[in-house]
Design a protein around this motif. Structure first.
Motif, short mmCIF file in Angstrom:
data_model
loop_
_atom_site.label_atom_id
_atom_site.label_comp_id
_atom_site.label_asym_id
_atom_site.label_seq_id
_atom_site.Cartn_x
_atom_site.Cartn_y
_atom_site.Cartn_z
N ALA A 159 0.82 -1.21 0.00
CA ALA A 159 0.00 0.00 0.00
C ALA A 159 0.85 1.27 0.00
CB ALA A 159 -0.94 0.00 1.20
N LYS A 160 1.86 1.30 0.84
CA LYS A 160 2.69 2.51 0.92
C LYS A 160 3.39 2.78 -0.41
CE LYS A 160 3.59 2.69 5.89
NZ LYS A 160 2.89 3.99 6.06
N ARG A 215 2.05 10.75 -4.56
CA ARG A 215 2.19 11.70 -3.46
C ARG A 215 1.88 13.13 -3.89
NH1 ARG A 215 7.55 10.65 -0.91
NH2 ARG A 215 6.40 8.87 -0.10
N GLU A 216 2.35 13.51 -5.07
CA GLU A 216 2.13 14.88 -5.53
C GLU A 216 0.64 15.16 -5.78
OE1 GLU A 216 4.52 16.06 -8.80
OE2 GLU A 216 6.42 15.58 -7.81
N ALA A 217 -0.06 14.19 -6.35
CA ALA A 217 -1.49 14.36 -6.62
C ALA A 217 -2.28 14.45 -5.32
CB ALA A 217 -2.01 13.21 -7.47
N ILE A 218 -1.91 13.65 -4.33
CA ILE A 218 -2.59 13.68 -3.04
C ILE A 218 -2.32 15.01 -2.35
CG2 ILE A 218 -2.64 12.64 -0.73
CD1 ILE A 218 -2.11 9.93 -2.14
N SER A 219 -1.08 15.47 -2.44
CA SER A 219 -0.72 16.76 -1.84
C SER A 219 -1.49 17.90 -2.51
CB SER A 219 0.78 16.99 -1.97
OG SER A 219 1.16 18.22 -1.40
N ALA A 220 -1.65 17.81 -3.83
CA ALA A 220 -2.39 18.85 -4.56
C ALA A 220 -3.84 18.89 -4.12
CB ALA A 220 -2.29 18.60 -6.06
N PHE A 221 -4.44 17.71 -3.92
CA PHE A 221 -5.83 17.69 -3.46
C PHE A 221 -5.93 18.28 -2.05
CE2 PHE A 221 -9.22 15.74 -0.99
CZ PHE A 221 -10.32 16.13 -1.74
N HIS A 222 -4.98 17.92 -1.20
CA HIS A 222 -5.02 18.44 0.18
C HIS A 222 -4.92 19.96 0.18
CE1 HIS A 222 -3.60 19.26 4.31
NE2 HIS A 222 -4.36 18.22 4.62
N ALA A 268 -7.98 17.59 8.48
CA ALA A 268 -7.06 16.45 8.52
C ALA A 268 -5.74 16.88 7.89
CB ALA A 268 -7.64 15.25 7.78
N SER A 269 -4.66 16.38 8.43
CA SER A 269 -3.35 16.71 7.88
C SER A 269 -3.10 15.91 6.61
CB SER A 269 -2.26 16.39 8.91
OG SER A 269 -2.15 14.98 9.09
N GLU A 270 -2.10 16.32 5.87
CA GLU A 270 -1.73 15.58 4.66
C GLU A 270 -1.27 14.17 5.02
OE1 GLU A 270 1.43 15.95 0.96
OE2 GLU A 270 0.69 17.80 1.91
N VAL A 271 -0.62 14.03 6.16
CA VAL A 271 -0.19 12.71 6.62
C VAL A 271 -1.40 11.81 6.86
CG1 VAL A 271 0.94 11.45 8.51
CG2 VAL A 271 1.98 13.55 7.61
N GLN A 272 -2.44 12.36 7.50
CA GLN A 272 -3.65 11.58 7.75
C GLN A 272 -4.34 11.21 6.43
OE1 GLN A 272 -5.19 14.62 10.53
NE2 GLN A 272 -5.76 12.91 11.87
N THR A 290 -2.91 10.85 3.49
CA THR A 290 -2.10 9.82 2.82
C THR A 290 -2.35 8.46 3.45
OG1 THR A 290 -0.40 11.47 2.29
CG2 THR A 290 0.25 9.15 2.22
N ALA A 291 -2.42 8.42 4.78
CA ALA A 291 -2.69 7.16 5.47
C ALA A 291 -4.06 6.60 5.08
CB ALA A 291 -2.60 7.36 6.98
#
Length: 265
Positions: free
Chosen positions: A41-42, A49-56, A105-109, A111-112
Motif C-alpha cells: 500500500a505505501k 504523493r504529488e497528486a494527493i498533496s495537490a488535493f489536500h 485532517a493533515s496531509e499525513v492523515q 495519505t494514510a
C-alpha cells in the motif's frame, strides 16, 4: 452544479468509549471494519504523493471535502457512499476531533487514508484508474471553484444580504442554476441537508457557511459568468416579489423523501 449525495448519519452506529487519553476513540463494529491492508500500500500510494498533496492543498484538508472525495471514488467504482464513521476511522480521527468546525485532517492523515483504501488485490495500475483518476478530477474541480468564487463572492454576499440569509430564497436561487428536470428532484429540506450541510428545518443560512457550501457544490463547468446574472435576477425578485416566477414544484419522489423521518443529529 455538483451535488454531494451523502446524507448525514449514514451507516451503522459506532461506540465511543472513554480512553485514558481523554479522547473518545472510534470503535468500529465488526460489520464495518476497515479492509485488510495491502503489503504494498505505501509503495502504491507513494507514487501519487504529488497528486494527493495537490488535493489536500485544494481542499485545505477539510474532512467534509475529503469525505466527498472518498464517496465520489466509491461511486466511480459502483459502491455505496462511505459512511462518516468509516471516513473518520480511515483518517484516524476521534469523535472529539470531528466536533471541530471545520474539521481538518493533515496531509499525513490523508495519505494514510489512501493507504488504507488499497485492497489486497490492488496494484499500481488499477489503483490509478480506480482512485487517482477521481482524485485528479476533484482536485481540478476544487481549484476551479476557488478561482470562480473570487468573482462570485460579491454578488453572493449581496444576494445573502437582500434575503437576510433566508434558506428559502437561497434555495430558489440554487434551483434556478439547475436544469428544470434536475431541480424537481430536490426540496428545501433536501437542499439544506445535502448542499448546505444544515438541519433540514433550517430557515436561515449564515453568509460564510453559504459561500463555503456553494463553492463545494460547484462543478468544473460552473462559471461566474453564468451564475452572476442568475444571482442578480434573484436579488431583483427579492426586492420586488411580484416579478418572481412561481416556485418550481418538487417531484412526488422528492416530496416523499423530504417527508420521511430525518436522522439529522
Amino acid at each position: 452544479m455538483w451535488l454531494v449525495r451523502l446524507l448525514p448519519g449514514m451507516g451503522p452506529p459506532t461506540e465511543t468509549p472513554k480512553t485514558g487519553t481523554g479522547k473518545n476513540k472510534i470503535r468500529i463494529k465488526p460489520s464495518t471494519t476497515l479492509p485488510p491492508a495491502n503489503v504494498n500500500a505505501k509503495t502504491i500510494v507513494s507514487a501519487h504523493r504529488e497528486a494527493i498533496s495537490a488535493f489536500h492543498r485544494a481542499c485545505g484538508g477539510r474532512v467534509d471535502y475529503i469525505h466527498a472525495l472518498f464517496c465520489a471514488i466509491a461511486e466511480h467504482n459502483g459502491k455505496p457512499p462511505m459512511p462518516p464513521n468509516i471516513m473518520a476511522a480511515m483518517l484516524d480521527l476521534t469523535p472529539e476531533d470531528m466536533k471541530d468546525s471545520p474539521c481538518i485532517a493533515s496531509e499525513v492523515q490523508l495519505t494514510a487514508a489512501f493507504e488504507r483504501m488499497v485492497k489486497p488485490q490492488d496494484n499500481g495500475d488499477n489503483f490509478k484508474e480506480k482512485v487517482m483518476a477521481v482524485v485528479e478530477q476533484q482536485t481540478n474541480r476544487a481549484m476551479h471553484a476557488s478561482d470562480e468564487m473570487v468573482k462570485l463572492q460579491p454578488v453572493l454576499a449581496r444576494l445573502h444580504e437582500a434575503c437576510d440569509g433566508a434558506a428559502q430564497s437561497l434555495f430558489g436561487f440554487f434551483m434556478d442554476l439547475l436544469p428544470e428536470e434536475q431541480s424537481g428532484q430536490y426540496t428545501l429540506e433536501m437542499w439544506n441537508v445535502m448542499v448546505m450541510k444544515s438541519p433540514p428545518t433550517a430557515t436561515k443560512i449564515a453568509l460564510e457557511h453559504f459561500v463555503d457550501c456553494f463553492r463545494d457544490s460547484m462543478d468544473s463547468s460552473d462559471t461566474a459568468a453564468a451564475i452572476i446574472p442568475v444571482a442578480e435576477r434573484h436579488i431583483g425578485y427579492i426586492k420586488d416579489p411580484s416579478t418572481a416566477p412561481p416556485p418550481r414544484k418538487p417531484s412526488p419522489a422528492a416530496a416523499a423523501a423530504a417527508a420521511a423521518p430525518s436522522d439529522w443529529p
